[in-house]
Design a protein around this motif. Structure first.
Motif, PDB file in Angstrom:
ATOM      1  N   ILE B  63      28.477  25.001 -15.453  1.00  9.26           N
ATOM      2  CA  ILE B  63      27.621  25.795 -14.817  1.00  9.26           C
ATOM      3  C   ILE B  63      27.484  24.849 -13.504  1.00  9.26           C
ATOM      4  N   TRP B  64      27.470  25.438 -12.488  1.00  7.05           N
ATOM      5  CA  TRP B  64      27.008  24.804 -11.287  1.00  7.05           C
ATOM      6  C   TRP B  64      25.832  25.552 -10.515  1.00  7.05           C
ATOM      7  N   ILE B  65      24.828  24.537 -10.261  1.00 10.66           N
ATOM      8  CA  ILE B  65      23.805  25.322  -9.328  1.00 10.66           C
ATOM      9  C   ILE B  65      23.503  24.633  -7.986  1.00 10.66           C
ATOM     10  N   ASP B  66      23.642  25.363  -6.993  1.00  8.49           N
ATOM     11  CA  ASP B  66      23.353  24.669  -5.650  1.00  8.49           C
ATOM     12  C   ASP B  66      24.741  23.887  -5.550  1.00  8.49           C
ATOM     13  N   GLY B  67      25.674  24.095  -5.865  1.00  8.87           N
ATOM     14  CA  GLY B  67      26.722  23.297  -5.605  1.00  8.87           C
ATOM     15  C   GLY B  67      26.801  21.878  -6.320  1.00  8.87           C
ATOM     16  N   LYS B  68      26.056  21.913  -7.256  1.00  3.83           N
ATOM     17  CA  LYS B  68      25.887  20.619  -8.058  1.00  3.83           C
ATOM     18  C   LYS B  68      26.105  21.187  -9.613  1.00  3.83           C
ATOM     19  N   ARG B  69      26.721  20.190 -10.424  1.00  6.35           N
ATOM     20  CA  ARG B  69      26.974  20.773 -11.824  1.00  6.35           C
ATOM     21  C   ARG B  69      25.735  20.538 -12.647  1.00  6.35           C
ATOM     22  N   ALA B  70      25.230  21.316 -13.438  1.00  4.77           N
ATOM     23  CA  ALA B  70      24.128  21.281 -14.182  1.00  4.77           C
ATOM     24  C   ALA B  70      24.290  21.527 -15.442  1.00  4.77           C
ATOM     25  N   GLU B  71      23.647  20.620 -16.421  1.00  4.35           N
ATOM     26  CA  GLU B  71      23.621  20.773 -18.030  1.00  4.35           C
ATOM     27  C   GLU B  71      22.621  21.501 -18.206  1.00  4.35           C
ATOM     28  N   ILE B  72      22.754  22.670 -19.043  1.00  2.28           N
ATOM     29  CA  ILE B  72      21.806  23.561 -19.492  1.00  2.28           C
ATOM     30  C   ILE B  72      21.924  23.686 -20.771  1.00  2.28           C
TER      31      ILE B  72
END
Lengths: 440, 250
Positions: B63-72
């Protein structure tokens, strides 16, 4: 139930009776009124039954009611914790056994271990013993909670196991012996003539209580005003303040009306070198220390449940565990904390119970789990989860204890007592179900 | 529309007991865009967005948010990324009132650390006045509310906390005509404010109205994503039913 927020139509107001109007404007919980009425019935019933059948009514006497207050303490303290456990759809069957086990541990610490190192009667003994007991309760509770939350074993099974394990462990540690006598200061926490705060102390508590009632009403009103929420009429506020303060003063008068027994007075007078006049000296018991502990626990638990995030999450988990999880609440960790708190309160109850007995036996607290659960449930805690109050559980504990004491006073034997207590539990829950159905 | 997508779901997979509920699905969402997810019951729409909202943990993908990889990994992580979700089940604690539900997990507290019920009630009254002016039962447990009122509590909860990414799983399923219109207006308003919205619905026509793009899923797989201008309602229906993208076939 009526609500001042809904725009009640004029016709509805007219049809509403005087009593309903009174309830709406004072915002008194009708359920609470019902419980108080039931309690009054039980008290008056036992008193007059005794008066007519046995020739004397022993129930509504300062002596009996003072004893009742002390006897309620241990169950009441645990019932406040059981409310949280049941609200979150769990159950704790182990509290009675755990109370016995903790009492044995505290007894061993203060009778067999500490005197060797500190010397008999050292002022730190009772403090260390209590600390050990509360720590033990918290850890045992947390351990059970951990098995329930992270091991996903049903609470019924974990605590049923605990019921057997802690009782057995208590016998093993004490090798079946009774551990006595407990530390002299420790013993005061169980009540008795010296374990009560006397006339002056009780009035200080009473006056503080009245101030608290007034402060709550005034602060509540001010807060509602700030946020533009509807206010109670002034007469209703005044009425509530008068009832609250009246109840506090009445209780204080009652506690002070029970004098020390003659034998104790004689000993006390001899020790202090006072001449006892022929008519005797009237020394009030006043509030017993275990009752003060119960009051303190009740206030702390009420604040916890109504004014903190922790309490809000307890209700949320009970109402909808999945929603609580999705709202970012760590429901498993909450379960561990709730059972740890239950264990901590069991530790406090254990202090009160063993101090009152003056010794520690492994059989202490037998069947307490049932009385504690019954107190919470009679007090309106729903086994379906999500619903329950601390004050309800305290009232439930008083009802349970009143039944017990009352039947002893009028001379019912143990078999009838069990039949009555069991029946009352079932009937009380049924009435509660009817009440909730109608109030919807 | 900015170049970096607000959300990129890359190659997401999750299975339950051997069944691939979501099977290597990729999807992105830009700021100020509404992307609709369509498909039969059990197609994997809800599961996919529950991975984004932290309710499920994915087995694979990024998952990428705002072009950064996110750990959810939890709903809390999702909230930290300003992702708000309106669940199909609404996820309300029925025994609590509207304010307690709205602020659940994010209670307003007084300086002493106690929950500030009066302030939360006042804030709730404020936002409800905007979303649903008929809403009056602030003090009652939400179990006493109608379906539409409960829905507006759930919507208020998602909107109140300045979400950047909004997930709406069948937000109009329990609503009447008038309330459905209000939700549609709200979606348009939020879109104009620059939020990215994932919308799940069975109502194809509603989706054509509200969405910029629609994605169709079947049996856990992505059938296709199309701009609504480029397809007809029939195209979408055939994607849902046949599981084939008519444009790709043509």
């Amino acid at each position: 139930m009526s609500d001042t927020n809904t725009d009640t139509k004029a016709s509805d107001v007219k049809r509403e009776g005087a009593f309903a109007k009174f309830l709406r404007e004072t915002e008194v919980d009708t359920r609470l009124l019902g419980m108080l009425a039931a309690l009054a019935l039980i008290w008056i019933g036992f008193h007059y039954y005794g008066l007519f059948v046995n020739g004397f009514g022993a129930f509504l006497t300062p002596r009996n009611l003072w004893n009742l207050s002390v006897q309620t303490s241990s169950i009441g303290i645990m019932a406040t914790g059981m409310v949280l456990v049941i609200i979150t759809r769990h159950i704790d069957l182990s509290v009675g056994s755990m109370l016995g086990f903790i009492a044995i541990i505290m007894g061993t610490v203060q009778v067999n271990i500490l005197p060797q190192y500190l010397g008999l009667g050292h002022p730190m003994i009772w403090i260390i013993a209590i600390f050990a007991g509360l720590l033990m309760g918290t850890l045992l509770g947390a351990f059970q909670g951990w098995m329930i939350a992270y091991g996903t074993i049903p609470a019924f099974i974990v605590t049923l196991g605990g019921l057997l394990v802690w009782r057995g462990a208590g016998f093993l540690v004490a090798r079946g012996e009774t551990i006595a006598p407990v530390d002299a200061t420790f013993k005061l926490l169980g009540g008795g003539p010296f374990g009560a705060i006397g006339n002056t102390g009780s009035w200080i508590i009473g006056i503080l209580g009245c101030i608290a009632v007034l402060a709550l009403i005034i602060l509540g009103r001010r807060k509602r005003k700030t946020f533009g929420l509807p206010l109670r009429p002034v007469w209703a506020e005044t009425f509530l303040a008068a009832i609250g303060a009246g109840a506090v003063i009445g209780t204080t008068l009652l506690m002070n009306a029970y004098p020390w027994p003659k034998g104790i007075i004689k000993k006390y007078a001899a020790a202090e070198g006072i001449e006892v006049p022929p008519e005797g000296i009237f020394i009030s018991h006043g509030f017993a220390i275990p009752v003060l502990i119960l009051i303190g626990v009740t206030i702390a638990m009420t604040i916890l449940m109504t004014r903190t995030k922790f309490g809000r999450y307890v209700y949320a988990i009970g109402g909808n565990p999945e929603a609580a999880e999705l709202a970012g609440i760590n429901t498993r960790w909450m379960t561990v904390k709730i059972f740890a708190l239950m264990g901590f309160l069991t530790g406090i109850a254990s202090v009160v119970a063993s101090a009152r007995l003056g010794s520690a036996t492994a059989a202490l607290g037998t069947l307490d789990e049932l009385y504690v659960i019954a107190a919470a449930v009679i007090g309106g805690t729903s086994l379906a989860g999500g619903v329950g109050t601390i004050y309800g559980a305290i009232l439930g504990a008083i009802v349970m204890q009143s039944l017990q004491t009352g039947m002893v006073l009028i001379g019912f034997d143990a078999a009838i007592q069990q039949v009555v207590v069991g029946s009352v539990l079932v009937i009380a829950v049924f009435l509660d179900i009817l009440y909730r159905r109608n109030s919807k | 529309m900015s170049d970096t997508p607000l959300v990129q779901l890359k190659d997401i997979s999750i299975s339950f007991g051997g069944i691939k509920a979501v099977d290597h699905v990729s999807l992105d969402l830009h700021a100020g865009e509404v992307v609709g997810l369509l498909g039969h019951n059990g197609a994997g729409k809800s599961t996919l967005i529950k991975i984004l909202s932290g309710a499920y943990k994915k087995d694979g993908g990024e998952i990428w948010i705002d072009g950064k990889r996110a750990e959810i990994n939890s709903p809390r992580d999702a909230r930290d990324h300003n992702i708000e979700t309106i669940y199909q089940t609404l996820a309300l604690a029925d025994n609590l009132d509207a304010a307690s539900n709205l602020f659940l997990g994010r209670e307003l507290t007084s300086p002493m650390g106690f929950v500030d019920d009066a302030k939360m009630a006042a804030e709730t009254a404020k936002i409800m006045a905007r979303l649903n002016p008929n809403f009056k039962k602030l003090k009652e447990p939400v179990s006493a509310l109608s379906g539409g009122q409960r829905q507006s509590v759930a919507i208020a909860r998602a909107v109140y906390f300045n979400a950047k990414i909004l997930i709406m799983d069948e937000p109009t399923a329990a609503l009447g005509v008038h309330e459905t219109e209000m939700v549609a207006d709200l979606i348009k308003e939020l879109k104009d404010q620059g939020l990215g919205i994932f919308l799940i619905s069975h109502d194809t026509r509603e989706m054509m109205d509200l969405c910029d793009r629609v994605s169709v899923m079947k049996n856990g797989q992505m059938v296709g994503t199309e701009r609504v201008e480029d397809v007809t309602e029939d195209d979408i229906l055939s994607m849902i039913i046949l599981g084939k993208n008519p444009k790709a076939a043509a």
